[in-house]
Design an enzyme around this catalytic site. Structure first.
Site, PDB file in Angstrom:
ATOM      1  N   ASP A  53       0.630  -1.163   0.153  1.00  0.00           N
ATOM      2  CA  ASP A  53       0.159  -0.051  -0.004  1.00  0.00           C
ATOM      3  C   ASP A  53       0.994   1.260   0.143  1.00  0.00           C
ATOM      4  O   ASP A  53       1.609   1.547   0.899  1.00  0.00           O
ATOM      5  CB  ASP A  53      -0.872   0.111   1.275  1.00  0.00           C
ATOM      6  CG  ASP A  53      -1.771   1.124   1.571  1.00  0.00           C
ATOM      7  OD1 ASP A  53      -1.735   2.079   0.542  1.00  0.00           O
ATOM      8  OD2 ASP A  53      -2.790   1.021   2.304  1.00  0.00           O
ATOM      9  N   GLY A  75      -9.625   4.631  -5.764  1.00  0.00           N
ATOM     10  CA  GLY A  75      -8.509   4.031  -5.974  1.00  0.00           C
ATOM     11  C   GLY A  75      -7.405   4.590  -5.197  1.00  0.00           C
ATOM     12  O   GLY A  75      -7.595   4.840  -3.915  1.00  0.00           O
ATOM     13  N   ASP A  77      -5.973   7.342  -5.337  1.00  0.00           N
ATOM     14  CA  ASP A  77      -6.142   8.897  -4.963  1.00  0.00           C
ATOM     15  C   ASP A  77      -6.926   8.823  -3.685  1.00  0.00           C
ATOM     16  O   ASP A  77      -6.677   9.502  -2.615  1.00  0.00           O
ATOM     17  CB  ASP A  77      -7.056   9.246  -6.142  1.00  0.00           C
ATOM     18  CG  ASP A  77      -7.081  10.893  -5.985  1.00  0.00           C
ATOM     19  OD1 ASP A  77      -6.383  11.401  -5.114  1.00  0.00           O
ATOM     20  OD2 ASP A  77      -7.867  11.536  -7.040  1.00  0.00           O
TER      21      ASP A  77
HETATM   22  N1  AR6 Z   1      -1.463   1.725  -2.812  1.00  0.00           N
HETATM   23  C1  AR6 Z   1      -0.839   1.240  -4.392  1.00  0.00           C
HETATM   24  N2  AR6 Z   1      -1.423   0.814  -5.222  1.00  0.00           N
HETATM   25  C2  AR6 Z   1      -2.872   1.382  -5.150  1.00  0.00           C
HETATM   26  C3  AR6 Z   1      -3.628   1.617  -3.952  1.00  0.00           C
HETATM   27  C4  AR6 Z   1      -2.819   1.684  -2.912  1.00  0.00           C
HETATM   28  N3  AR6 Z   1      -3.361   2.134  -1.797  1.00  0.00           N
HETATM   29  N4  AR6 Z   1      -4.860   1.714  -4.420  1.00  0.00           N
HETATM   30  C5  AR6 Z   1      -4.907   1.295  -5.604  1.00  0.00           C
HETATM   31  N5  AR6 Z   1      -3.733   1.203  -6.143  1.00  0.00           N
HETATM   32  P1  AR6 Z   1      -6.134   3.754  -9.845  1.00  0.00           P
HETATM   33  P2  AR6 Z   1      -5.877   5.454 -12.188  1.00  0.00           P
HETATM   34  C6  AR6 Z   1      -3.261   0.762  -7.335  1.00  0.00           C
HETATM   35  O1  AR6 Z   1      -7.811   3.658 -10.160  1.00  0.00           O
HETATM   36  O2  AR6 Z   1      -5.928   4.287 -13.138  1.00  0.00           O
HETATM   37  C7  AR6 Z   1      -9.171   7.850  -9.242  1.00  0.00           C
HETATM   38  O3  AR6 Z   1     -10.419   7.986  -9.020  1.00  0.00           O
HETATM   39  C8  AR6 Z   1      -4.282   0.007  -8.508  1.00  0.00           C
HETATM   40  O4  AR6 Z   1      -4.476  -1.176  -8.153  1.00  0.00           O
HETATM   41  O5  AR6 Z   1      -6.165   4.421  -8.713  1.00  0.00           O
HETATM   42  O6  AR6 Z   1      -4.563   6.254 -12.523  1.00  0.00           O
HETATM   43  C9  AR6 Z   1      -8.576   9.072  -9.464  1.00  0.00           C
HETATM   44  O7  AR6 Z   1      -9.206  10.316  -8.694  1.00  0.00           O
HETATM   45  C10 AR6 Z   1      -3.890   0.307  -9.808  1.00  0.00           C
HETATM   46  O8  AR6 Z   1      -2.753  -0.551 -10.174  1.00  0.00           O
HETATM   47  O9  AR6 Z   1      -5.635   5.372 -10.647  1.00  0.00           O
HETATM   48  C11 AR6 Z   1      -8.895   9.300 -10.864  1.00  0.00           C
HETATM   49  O10 AR6 Z   1     -10.239   9.845 -11.197  1.00  0.00           O
HETATM   50  C12 AR6 Z   1      -3.120   1.885  -9.595  1.00  0.00           C
HETATM   51  O11 AR6 Z   1      -3.147   1.862  -8.182  1.00  0.00           O
HETATM   52  C13 AR6 Z   1      -8.531   7.931 -11.496  1.00  0.00           C
HETATM   53  O12 AR6 Z   1      -8.833   6.908 -10.298  1.00  0.00           O
HETATM   54  C14 AR6 Z   1      -3.962   2.784 -10.408  1.00  0.00           C
HETATM   55  O13 AR6 Z   1      -5.305   2.775 -10.129  1.00  0.00           O
HETATM   56  C15 AR6 Z   1      -7.174   7.546 -11.974  1.00  0.00           C
HETATM   57  O14 AR6 Z   1      -7.174   6.120 -12.515  1.00  0.00           O
END
Ligand code: AR6
Length: 211
Positions: A53, A75, A77
């Site tokens: 994480d 996610g 964020d």
């Molecule tokens: N630690 C590390 N990686 C993580 C965590 C964490 N705690 N949580 C999720 N991931 P995403 P995007 C991974 O969807 O595709 C948001 O709503 C996850 O498994 O978070 O760039 C923003 O506000 C994946 O591999 O980001 C934007 O609207 C990676 O982080 C949108 O999502 C990215 O997944 C951005 O989408």
């Protein structure tokens, strides 16, 4: 029609679609992509891969895969905003958003990391909308911010754009590794880079690229 999920070369299950082919990781990496292709198998570069994480990473800066408003989301964020506390949102409001492929810096507040570098990855639209260049730009801009900041010697990246933005994970990992290796080789500053993968499968893919 059923999706063929067996490897086109060896027939093993669990293959991923890579361009025109379905390949398992063993066949894909056999004489194919590894960091040799991305600027030399330079094991002296301070790059590590962790499965975990990102909000728990004890580094100087973590990268947030944000959206253009910079006002939070789901996610990674959402996880970063929850862990950092409400002062992070208050620090983001005056930034006025961020363009895709760009990055902006805030403090980390309640996070173990001193800083958050917010970047906005591209939404995957099939590959013809400069998605690869925009994703590379995210990594590069974050690294430039880190390089130019005296208090940032270490940085952790999530797998930008590979969640709700649907960038293909394998291609995204290759872009991430290539961009980081090129940057570290070109710029003198010692910067420890961690690829923080939320799934073991993602971490394994990075490890293989960096073999
Ligand atoms: N630690 C590390 N990686 C993580 C965590 C964490 N705690 N949580 C999720 N991931 P995403 P995007 C991974 O969807 O595709 C948001 O709503 C996850 O498994 O978070 O760039 C923003 O506000 C994946 O591999 O980001 C934007 O609207 C990676 O982080 C949108 O999502 C990215 O997944 C951005 O989408």
């Amino acid at each position: 029609m059923m999706k063929p999920e067996t490897c086109d070369r060896c027939g093993k299950p669990g293959a991923k679609r890579l361009g025109e082919q379905w390949l398992c990781a063993d066949c894909y990496f056999e004489g194919n992509s590894c960091c040799g292709e991305f600027g030399g198998n330079d094991r002296s570069l301070p790059i590590q891969v962790v499965h975990g994480d990102i909000t728990r990473q004890e580094v100087d800066a973590i990268v947030n895969a944000a959206n253009r408003t910079l006002l939070g989301g789901g996610g990674v964020d959402g996880a970063i905003h929850r862990a950092a506390g409400p002062r992070l949102l208050a620090a983001c409001v005056p930034l006025g958003g961020c363009k895709t492929g760009e990055a902006k810096l805030t403090p980390g507040f309640r996070l173990p990391a001193k800083y958050v570098i917010h970047t906005v990855g591209p939404v995957w639209k099939g590959g013809g909308k400069s998605e690869a260049d925009l994703l590379a730009s995210c990594y590069k801009r974050c690294l430039e911010i880190a390089r130019d900041h005296d208090e940032i010697q270490s940085i952790a990246f999530p797998c930008i754009s590979t969640g709700v933005y649907h960038f293909p994970k394998e291609e995204a990992a290759e872009i991430a590794v290539k961009t980081v290796i090129e940057f570290l080789q070109r710029h003198g500053k010692q910067l420890d880079v961690t690829f923080c993968c939320f799934s073991d499968a993602d971490a394994e893919w990075y490890r293989r690229i960096l073999c």
